[in-house]
Design a protein around this motif. Structure first.
Motif, PDB file in Angstrom:
ATOM      1  N   ILE A   1      64.243  73.895  59.831  1.00 50.73           N
ATOM      2  CA  ILE A   1      64.248  73.597  58.432  1.00 50.73           C
ATOM      3  C   ILE A   1      65.244  72.602  58.134  1.00 50.73           C
ATOM      4  O   ILE A   1      66.126  72.280  58.982  1.00 50.73           O
ATOM      5  N   TYR A   2      64.919  71.822  57.358  1.00 45.20           N
ATOM      6  CA  TYR A   2      65.744  70.813  56.715  1.00 45.20           C
ATOM      7  C   TYR A   2      67.150  71.255  56.157  1.00 45.20           C
ATOM      8  O   TYR A   2      66.984  72.332  55.611  1.00 45.20           O
TER       9      TYR A   2
ATOM     10  N   ARG B   1      69.968  72.376  53.919  1.00 45.09           N
ATOM     11  CA  ARG B   1      70.210  72.608  52.381  1.00 45.09           C
ATOM     12  C   ARG B   1      70.714  71.416  51.782  1.00 45.09           C
ATOM     13  O   ARG B   1      71.791  70.875  52.228  1.00 45.09           O
TER      14      ARG B   1
ATOM     15  N   GLN C   1      58.792  81.627  53.814  1.00 43.28           N
ATOM     16  CA  GLN C   1      59.776  80.357  54.231  1.00 43.28           C
ATOM     17  C   GLN C   1      59.963  79.536  53.033  1.00 43.28           C
ATOM     18  O   GLN C   1      60.885  79.228  52.299  1.00 43.28           O
ATOM     19  N   THR C   2      58.742  79.041  52.600  1.00 40.72           N
ATOM     20  CA  THR C   2      58.768  77.882  51.450  1.00 40.72           C
ATOM     21  C   THR C   2      59.001  78.577  49.905  1.00 40.72           C
ATOM     22  O   THR C   2      59.424  77.611  49.083  1.00 40.72           O
TER      23      THR C   2
ATOM     24  N   ASN D   1      63.152  79.231  49.918  1.00 43.73           N
ATOM     25  CA  ASN D   1      62.926  77.862  49.410  1.00 43.73           C
ATOM     26  C   ASN D   1      63.288  76.823  50.668  1.00 43.73           C
ATOM     27  O   ASN D   1      64.057  75.738  50.631  1.00 43.73           O
ATOM     28  N   TYR D   2      63.006  77.222  52.103  1.00 46.58           N
ATOM     29  CA  TYR D   2      63.007  76.497  53.083  1.00 46.58           C
ATOM     30  C   TYR D   2      62.261  75.154  52.889  1.00 46.58           C
ATOM     31  O   TYR D   2      61.156  75.321  52.319  1.00 46.58           O
ATOM     32  N   LYS D   3      62.686  74.125  53.334  1.00 39.53           N
ATOM     33  CA  LYS D   3      62.057  72.794  53.569  1.00 39.53           C
ATOM     34  C   LYS D   3      61.633  72.723  55.085  1.00 39.53           C
ATOM     35  O   LYS D   3      62.475  72.527  55.853  1.00 39.53           O
TER      36      LYS D   3
ATOM     37  N   GLY E   1      56.774  70.067  57.411  1.00 46.35           N
ATOM     38  CA  GLY E   1      55.982  70.301  56.406  1.00 46.35           C
ATOM     39  C   GLY E   1      55.062  71.522  56.690  1.00 46.35           C
ATOM     40  O   GLY E   1      55.016  71.895  57.685  1.00 46.35           O
ATOM     41  N   LEU E   2      54.853  72.179  55.611  1.00 46.12           N
ATOM     42  CA  LEU E   2      54.270  73.476  55.546  1.00 46.12           C
ATOM     43  C   LEU E   2      52.653  73.189  56.105  1.00 46.12           C
ATOM     44  O   LEU E   2      52.395  74.107  56.846  1.00 46.12           O
TER      45      LEU E   2
END
Length: 386
Positions: free
Chosen positions: A63-64, A66, A136-137, A141-143, A147-148
């Protein structure tokens, strides 16, 4: 059969406890298991005690980093992203070498934020079981790196045999009925552990990560409202704190009625649940709700947000028994209302709800989880794809 499991963390959370239950079940079925962990931690201590071999390969969740609109996060975003990409690429290479030496039959990534296991499995033509435990997203709020939609495409690959821990997660990631499967987590070994006490102490309980996605700030604000009207009630919190929550807690006018326990053993948490007025589960889009089942196991009222995995458990219970097995809420005002209702109502009135809940959770035994997981491994090993 040799199965290598990849854990996203060396700390003990719901995913970690679920993994340990799977590992023990596989060992009992004479399957050779190995575990990859990103670092030393409580999980590795337990693995040593269980005699399960493990390998430490440093990596980060896919994940990106935060970004909270501060100068510090802005300056550190690129270095942190580069670190994640570099470590995960190195982890991929190390895992590749390890698998070729050990002749592993199946790779099992224990959470959806682990991506390099699927990549190595594809390169070596090894079946990959992907255990998806969180949305997750949403909620967290995971990035997601890539991408999803990219992740959904990866999950649809025929080499990936996906296990979703709820029907909600299954649908969210558009998984395939003829390839993937829903398997609820196994939480406890035997129904002999089910218990109920009518002698409750005067505290609400929260168990979990002290982050916004798990709803701890919502729970704290609700308690502060309840504390104004109920002088004796306390709020007990199990979970490792962080700077954000510690700062917020310090500002609370009722901090003298809040007890922090940090990390606790299973036995300690179960005793806290056994004696609590109610467990608060305000998590946003909880994947499954491991602690919901644990609380019900210990005769504790559950006040849970009517979303995602918690809602699915409540809905299953209502369908199965005909009555609610927990107290649902959908807003902050409703959370406060449910807590006040527990304060104002005799515990005897909740006994039918608790007993119904304990009847429902009997489907969440470890054996009823491990059997289909083991079957998934067998199918993956024999066919490579469904």
């Amino acid at each position: 059969m040799k199965v290598l499991y990849i854990a996203h963390s060396a700390e003990m959370q719901g995913a970690g406890f679920a993994l340990l239950n799977i590992l023990q079940g596989m060992v009992e079925r004479n399957i050779n298991v190995y575990v990859v962990v990103p670092r030393e931690g409580r999980l590795t201590v337990i693995l040593k005690d269980m005699g399960i071999p493990f390998l430490i390969i440093p990596f980060f969740n896919a994940i990106y980093p935060r970004f909270d609109n501060t100068i510090r996060s802005f300056l550190l975003f690129i270095p942190r992203l580069f670190r994640t990409l570099l470590y995960n690429k190195l982890a991929e290479k190390r895992l590749h070498v390890f698998l070729k030496r050990r002749h592993i039959d199946i790779i099992h990534s224990n959470t959806g934020v682990i991506h390099f296991g699927a990549q190595v499995a594809s390169k070596l033509s090894i079946p990959h079981v992907w255990h998806i435990r969180e949305y997750q997203t949403v909620g967290l709020n995971y990035k997601i790196l890539g991408g999803l939609e990219h992740l959904k495409k990866e999950l649809s690959n025929s080499n990936n045999h996906v296990i979703a821990i709820t029907k909600g997660i299954f649908d969210f990631f558009h998984l395939k009925e003829n390839k993937d499967i829903v398997i609820y987590d196994g939480v406890f070994k035997t129904t002999d552990n089910i218990r109920l006490s009518k002698q409750k102490e005067n505290y609400f309980l929260f168990v979990g990560d002290l982050i916004r996605g798990k709803g701890i700030f919502s729970a704290l604000m609700a308690f502060e409202e309840i504390a104004k009207k109920n002088p004796g009630v306390e709020f007990w919190i199990v979970g490792n704190t962080n700077a954000d929550f510690a700062k917020r807690l310090e500002k609370s006018p009722f901090k003298f009625r809040i007890r922090m326990f940090g990390f606790c053993s299973h036995v300690k948490v179960y005793d806290l649940m056994y004696n609590a007025k109610a467990l608060l589960v305000p998590s946003y889009f909880e994947g499954f709700g491991f602690i919901v089942v644990e609380a019900m196991l210990n005769g504790c009222i559950v006040i849970g947000r009517n979303e995602a995995g918690v809602k699915e458990q409540f809905d299953n219970g209502l369908k199965y028994t005909g009555i609610e097995i927990g107290l649902r809420f959908e807003s902050q005002a409703e959370l406060i209302s449910r807590m006040q209702y527990v304060c104002d109502t005799s515990f005897d009135n909740f006994i039918p709800m608790i007993k119904a809940a304990q009847n429902v959770i009997q489907k969440y035994t470890v054996s009823q989880n491990v059997d289909p997981v083991s079957y998934t491994h067998l199918r993956a090993h024999e066919t490579g794809a469904y």
